[in-house]
Design a protein around this motif. Structure first.
Motif, PDB file in Angstrom:
ATOM      1  N   MET A 278      28.945  18.980  42.024  1.00  0.00           N
ATOM      2  CA  MET A 278      28.905  20.067  43.015  1.00  0.00           C
ATOM      3  C   MET A 278      27.458  20.245  43.511  1.00  0.00           C
ATOM      4  N   SER A 279      27.274  20.400  44.814  1.00  0.00           N
ATOM      5  CA  SER A 279      25.914  20.589  45.336  1.00  0.00           C
ATOM      6  C   SER A 279      25.400  21.980  44.958  1.00  0.00           C
ATOM      7  N   LYS A 280      24.078  22.179  45.053  1.00  0.00           N
ATOM      8  CA  LYS A 280      23.512  23.494  44.727  1.00  0.00           C
ATOM      9  C   LYS A 280      24.109  24.558  45.648  1.00  0.00           C
ATOM     10  N   ALA A 281      24.212  24.229  46.945  1.00  0.00           N
ATOM     11  CA  ALA A 281      24.724  25.216  47.924  1.00  0.00           C
ATOM     12  C   ALA A 281      26.147  25.646  47.555  1.00  0.00           C
ATOM     13  N   GLU A 282      26.964  24.670  47.185  1.00  0.00           N
ATOM     14  CA  GLU A 282      28.364  24.974  46.824  1.00  0.00           C
ATOM     15  C   GLU A 282      28.401  25.848  45.563  1.00  0.00           C
ATOM     16  N   PHE A 283      27.564  25.472  44.575  1.00  0.00           N
ATOM     17  CA  PHE A 283      27.502  26.223  43.315  1.00  0.00           C
ATOM     18  C   PHE A 283      27.095  27.674  43.593  1.00  0.00           C
ATOM     19  N   VAL A 284      26.039  27.848  44.408  1.00  0.00           N
ATOM     20  CA  VAL A 284      25.505  29.192  44.686  1.00  0.00           C
ATOM     21  C   VAL A 284      26.537  30.023  45.462  1.00  0.00           C
ATOM     22  N   GLN A 285      27.162  29.417  46.453  1.00  0.00           N
ATOM     23  CA  GLN A 285      28.135  30.146  47.280  1.00  0.00           C
ATOM     24  C   GLN A 285      29.323  30.619  46.426  1.00  0.00           C
ATOM     25  N   LYS A 286      29.834  29.719  45.593  1.00  0.00           N
ATOM     26  CA  LYS A 286      30.980  30.061  44.723  1.00  0.00           C
ATOM     27  C   LYS A 286      30.574  31.152  43.741  1.00  0.00           C
ATOM     28  N   MET A 287      29.362  31.022  43.175  1.00  0.00           N
ATOM     29  CA  MET A 287      28.897  31.995  42.183  1.00  0.00           C
ATOM     30  C   MET A 287      28.821  33.398  42.796  1.00  0.00           C
ATOM     31  N   PHE A 288      28.265  33.501  44.022  1.00  0.00           N
ATOM     32  CA  PHE A 288      28.145  34.833  44.633  1.00  0.00           C
ATOM     33  C   PHE A 288      29.497  35.359  45.115  1.00  0.00           C
ATOM     34  N   ASP A 289      30.370  34.476  45.543  1.00  0.00           N
ATOM     35  CA  ASP A 289      31.731  34.924  45.880  1.00  0.00           C
ATOM     36  C   ASP A 289      32.368  35.591  44.658  1.00  0.00           C
ATOM     37  N   LYS A 290      32.213  34.946  43.498  1.00  0.00           N
ATOM     38  CA  LYS A 290      32.836  35.466  42.265  1.00  0.00           C
ATOM     39  C   LYS A 290      32.155  36.740  41.780  1.00  0.00           C
ATOM     40  N   LEU A 291      30.832  36.796  41.967  1.00  0.00           N
ATOM     41  CA  LEU A 291      30.036  37.920  41.446  1.00  0.00           C
ATOM     42  C   LEU A 291      30.118  39.151  42.350  1.00  0.00           C
ATOM     43  N   SER A 292      30.583  38.957  43.596  1.00  0.00           N
ATOM     44  CA  SER A 292      30.433  39.987  44.637  1.00  0.00           C
ATOM     45  C   SER A 292      30.875  41.391  44.219  1.00  0.00           C
ATOM     46  N   GLN A 293      32.024  41.502  43.556  1.00  0.00           N
ATOM     47  CA  GLN A 293      32.552  42.841  43.212  1.00  0.00           C
ATOM     48  C   GLN A 293      31.621  43.580  42.244  1.00  0.00           C
ATOM     49  N   ASP A 294      30.931  42.815  41.376  1.00  0.00           N
ATOM     50  CA  ASP A 294      30.072  43.430  40.352  1.00  0.00           C
ATOM     51  C   ASP A 294      28.600  43.436  40.755  1.00  0.00           C
ATOM     52  N   TYR A 295      28.268  42.795  41.885  1.00  0.00           N
ATOM     53  CA  TYR A 295      26.857  42.524  42.206  1.00  0.00           C
ATOM     54  C   TYR A 295      25.993  43.800  42.228  1.00  0.00           C
ATOM     55  N   ASP A 296      26.436  44.812  42.976  1.00  0.00           N
ATOM     56  CA  ASP A 296      25.612  46.026  43.103  1.00  0.00           C
ATOM     57  C   ASP A 296      25.504  46.765  41.765  1.00  0.00           C
ATOM     58  N   PHE A 297      26.634  46.884  41.082  1.00  0.00           N
ATOM     59  CA  PHE A 297      26.655  47.578  39.792  1.00  0.00           C
ATOM     60  C   PHE A 297      25.728  46.874  38.787  1.00  0.00           C
ATOM     61  N   MET A 298      25.838  45.530  38.724  1.00  0.00           N
ATOM     62  CA  MET A 298      25.029  44.779  37.761  1.00  0.00           C
ATOM     63  C   MET A 298      23.537  44.854  38.109  1.00  0.00           C
ATOM     64  N   ASN A 299      23.210  44.823  39.398  1.00  0.00           N
ATOM     65  CA  ASN A 299      21.795  44.927  39.803  1.00  0.00           C
ATOM     66  C   ASN A 299      21.218  46.273  39.373  1.00  0.00           C
ATOM     67  N   ASP A 300      22.009  47.347  39.585  1.00  0.00           N
ATOM     68  CA  ASP A 300      21.550  48.677  39.170  1.00  0.00           C
ATOM     69  C   ASP A 300      21.364  48.712  37.658  1.00  0.00           C
ATOM     70  N   LEU A 301      22.315  48.119  36.948  1.00  0.00           N
ATOM     71  CA  LEU A 301      22.298  48.171  35.482  1.00  0.00           C
ATOM     72  C   LEU A 301      21.117  47.384  34.901  1.00  0.00           C
ATOM     73  N   ILE A 302      20.984  46.120  35.300  1.00  0.00           N
ATOM     74  CA  ILE A 302      19.962  45.291  34.641  1.00  0.00           C
ATOM     75  C   ILE A 302      18.543  45.665  35.063  1.00  0.00           C
ATOM     76  N   SER A 303      18.413  46.342  36.216  1.00  0.00           N
ATOM     77  CA  SER A 303      17.055  46.732  36.639  1.00  0.00           C
ATOM     78  C   SER A 303      16.820  48.228  36.420  1.00  0.00           C
ATOM     79  N   PHE A 304      17.764  48.906  35.793  1.00  0.00           N
ATOM     80  CA  PHE A 304      17.720  50.371  35.621  1.00  0.00           C
ATOM     81  C   PHE A 304      17.521  51.064  36.971  1.00  0.00           C
TER      82      PHE A 304
END
Ligand SMILES: C[S@@+](CC[C@H](N)C(=O)[O-])C[C@H]1O[C@@H](n2cnc3c(N)ncnc32)[C@H](O)[C@@H]1O
Length: 228
Positions: A1-27
């Protein structure tokens, strides 16, 4: 899998949790850092602004919080799922538009934007140099390029932060999000990314002027602002 494909799939999967996780891990600190990063840019009413790798739209929303609809902002991302969330968050703001596109092939004419932001995005691109050339292409003469991303932390506190980021964040990611891949990737991509000092040189080599670096969180995060 190319880097672009890996990154795109990863963010598609992470999208629902992205904002919550950013708030959590960075306080919650990532929002404060993004606000400060925006405050460092001399944005004026009437500016046409591009936010590349916009994700869930933090940068367009924070700019609009400060400047209202006196500026027009386009957010670009290749993850449709991240953009779905961005669209919902920005629904009330007519000055913000989102476009699905690849940062390495932006659908804009040369010299279109007064300011081009890329926040926690450059590190993800499959080709850093191609990315910078594309960002430069769409920036107006005398326009601004703003890169905010992981930096190389400095001093004892910086090393503690690095340890926190690499060990604890991966653990928290696995515990809450159920998958540590995005957080391992965050660590590995930050390691492989040029330091803030190297980026200052790289932007200068690409013809950007007055390149200034601002460190946040003991250099764990860094912003470079330059003009064309
Ligand atoms: C870490 S997130 C950053 C989101 C947002 N800018 C922020 O600061 O919170 C990285 C984003 O870059 C996007 N991305 C990565 N490579 C891209 C590319 N080549 N073209 C467009 N978007 C890309 C991902 O889909 C993801 O939404």
């Amino acid at each position: 899998m190319s880097k672009a494909e890996f990154v795109q799939k990863m963010f598609d999967k992470l999208s629902q949790d992205y904002d919550f996780m950013n708030d959590l891990i960075s306080f919650g600190l990532h929002k404060l850092i993004k606000k400060n990063a925006i405050n460092n840019v001399p944005i004026k009413a009437g500016f046409k602004i591009l936010d590349v790798c916009t994700g869930t739209g933090d940068i367009p929303l924070l700019i609009t919080e400060k400047f209202g609809d006196s500026v027009d902002i386009i957010g670009v991302d290749f993850s449709g799922k991240m953009l779905e969330i961005a669209l919902k968050r920005a629904i009330k703001h007519d000055n913000i538009k989102f476009i699905t596109a690849d940062a390495l092939n932006l659908p804009f004419e040369d010299k279109t934007f007064d300011a081009v932001f890329i926040s926690f995005g450059l590190r993800n691109l499959a080709d850093l140099k191609k990315g910078i050339i594309e960002l430069k292409r769409v920036t107006k003469d005398n326009g601004y390029l703003i890169n905010l991303d992981m930096g190389k932390p400095k001093g004892v506190l910086g090393h503690i932060l690095r340890f926190y980021m690499f060990k604890l964040v991966t653990f928290i990611g696995k515990l809450i999000h159920g998958n540590s891949t995005p957080y391992k990737y965050l660590f590995e991509s930050a390691q492989a990314f040029p330091s803030q000092d190297e980026l200052v040189r790289i932007f200068s080599d690409f013809g950007f002027k007055n390149v200034k670096n601002y460190d946040f969180a003991f250099g764990a995060i860094a912003e470079q602002i330059s003009t064309l």
